[in-house]
Design an enzyme around this catalytic site. Sequence first.
Site, PDB file in Angstrom:
ATOM      1  N   HIS A   1     -11.146  -4.218   9.268  1.00  0.00           N
ATOM      2  CA  HIS A   1     -11.687  -4.118   7.907  1.00  0.00           C
ATOM      3  C   HIS A   1     -13.033  -3.395   7.895  1.00  0.00           C
ATOM      4  CE1 HIS A   1      -8.770  -7.345   7.140  1.00  0.00           C
ATOM      5  NE2 HIS A   1      -8.968  -7.199   5.853  1.00  0.00           N
TER       6      HIS A   1
ATOM      7  N   GLU B   1       0.823  -1.219   0.000  1.00  0.00           N
ATOM      8  CA  GLU B   1       0.000   0.000   0.000  1.00  0.00           C
ATOM      9  C   GLU B   1       0.847   1.254   0.000  1.00  0.00           C
ATOM     10  OE1 GLU B   1      -0.512  -2.603   1.957  1.00  0.00           O
ATOM     11  OE2 GLU B   1      -2.411  -3.355   1.165  1.00  0.00           O
TER      12      GLU B   1
END
Lengths: 342, 332
Positions: free
Chosen positions: B133, B64
């Site tokens: 998440h 990322e």
Amino acid sequence: MAGASKAVADSRANLPFVYRQYSAEQLKQVLYKMYLIRRFEEGAEESYMRGLIHGTMHLSIGQEASAMGICMPLGEDDQITSTHRGHGHCIAKGAEVKRMFAEFFGKTTGYCKGRGGSMHIADVAKGNLGANGIVGGGIPIAVGAALSSKMMKTGKVVVSFFGDGANNEGAFHEALNMAAVWKLPVIFVCENNGYGMSTSTARSTAVKNIADRAAAYSMPGVIVNGNIFSEVAEASYKAVERARAGEGPTLIESKTYRHRGHSKSDRNRYRTKEEIEDWMSNRDPITLFENELSEFGFIDDKGIEAIRNGVAQEIADGIEFAKASPSPDVSETGNYVYTEQA
Amino acid sequence: MDAMVRELSYAQAIQEAMAIAMDMDERVFLMGEDIGVYGGAFQVTGDLVERYGTERVIDTPISELGGAGVAVGAALTGMRPIFEFQFSDFATLAMEQIVNQAAKMRFMLGGEVSVPVVMRFPAGSGTGAAAQHSQSLEAWLGHVPGLKVIQPATPYDAKGMLLAAVADPDPVMIFEHKLLYKMKGPVPEGYYTVPIGKADIRREGRDLTIVATSIMVQKALDAAAALEAESIDVEVVDLRTIRPMDKQTVIDSVKKTSRLMCVYEAVKTLGIGAEVSAMIAESEAFDYLDAPIVRLGGAETPIPYNPELEKATVPQVPDIISAARDLVKGVR
Ligand SMILES: Cc1ncc(C[n+]2csc(CCOP(=O)(O)OP(=O)(O)O)c2C)c(N)n1
Ligand SMILES: [Mg+2]
């Protein structure tokens, strides 16, 4: 673990590592646990289909020898960090399936009291510091645990499991470097199942083998066939010895395969049916180990039958336990955010 | 509804916007984890890789920080990347590039450069994916000057705001609630934009202004519809952009209704609700208030796995109804 006696050891001199190193009882226990992992995940999958479990889950079916082999030389005090694909690690490190099912069912009797679910399964008492929802998230944490071990002189060895995908996160590189510089008792175990979600290692990773990256951090990089229990256990055994001797970390690459899709939403578009079929029918880790055990005379058909039946019973009991357990009360959403103080 | 206007899902609307952007401008390309043959974790990119090829629909490794940095670098040097985070939670791994680089580059270089990058963040709870998440981190990025942060709440806005984001010369962060992806709504064909920095009055009312974001807009509309039966007339303002915020639309609405409630999924304190409330308290609308401002936000906890607990940690329609009723009736 206690080894096999001298006389027995001599008669096994030409057999692979684990058959020289461990007793028949210990090896049968390994087979039991491999089945336990497989049936646990099948049970979880079925419960998911029936709507008893929500969210998602990542199954490690096909990777059981890797989890069991790595944990074989670990003692109860040793520690692991695990991943989103962590059910096998959890069972291999000694967790009870009934409390894992309870967690998946969101119950208070679960390992995380229903707060974590599959992706955060842990069993801290048995040394499992937890699965992780963040790819690569557990790797530096394992290095920290190993630092504690060194500073507190506890003698603990720490294993960090992670996938092939995780080796492209910065956390992997930073953690390996520190572990090597400080010679920490940690073992990095990359379970290379060929894919990070849909992306093959060939498309994601510049080196051919993840183990090649060990060179950049001056530690041994070992490649094993992750579907052969003995190979994995032998590599782990050596890495544990090295760690306990204060010689520092090892990177083990365990080459394996997941039979199922990445998670519950995978259309399996990035690999062929033939490839999956090949791994399932020709390289299944449980079949391979079971066949070896019989071939070398460690178990007979009745013994195998008994193991399968025992596992089936434990799974059925575990699911019943989970179903019968209470759910947390919604008034308790605020619990555990901070440490409770008297 | 106009028979000429098709219905698309929120995810389809975003996909169509990305396709139009790529058709119109060859500098536009997509990057992200598993956005190619997998179609994206939420099937937002879907089959775009088949139409545009792997050169323009690029699967990144699971990196990322690096991926965001590559997108920033490409934007800085003439390309128009749209970078997808698989989950908004993973912005935490890329904060360096977003906050220290993308947001400040133009400023630090005295306006010599710009960073026209678009980043997309699937956000929010409700999928049973637990604490790592399910977060709503838009206010984190909303705190950073140099970024624009938007939260489209309908398929129409999802398409129009994405196209506005691609056309924008500065970094635009788009937070998309995962539960909205399947929501259907009218979406015109072809190119159109919905301006960044402009709120939308989704329902007019006299008694109370609800300022909502993202999925809470629909929940507020549902609550408003229910409250009609009690003769409580709710105005729903869809904030749409949290930076730069459209203060005037909110101020005007509060001056009209004299009551304000903010509804958002992110953790209640130190967030969007605080900002909107303070903004009203600082404005001429303050004198119009007939009651204290109310904030309904997420609980002060991570998102739990257990489904009942998960629901209980974010505002639901009945919570909005009862809070709105109390506010209008003066119950404290
Ligand atoms: C930081 C971060 N990025 C992306 C994801 C989404 N994600 C979860 S698992 C996964 C693939 C991981 O691949 P690998 O490390 O090889 O493990 P495997 O799933 O194959 O066991 C991805 C992309 C995540 N959870 N965390
Ligand atoms: Mg993998």
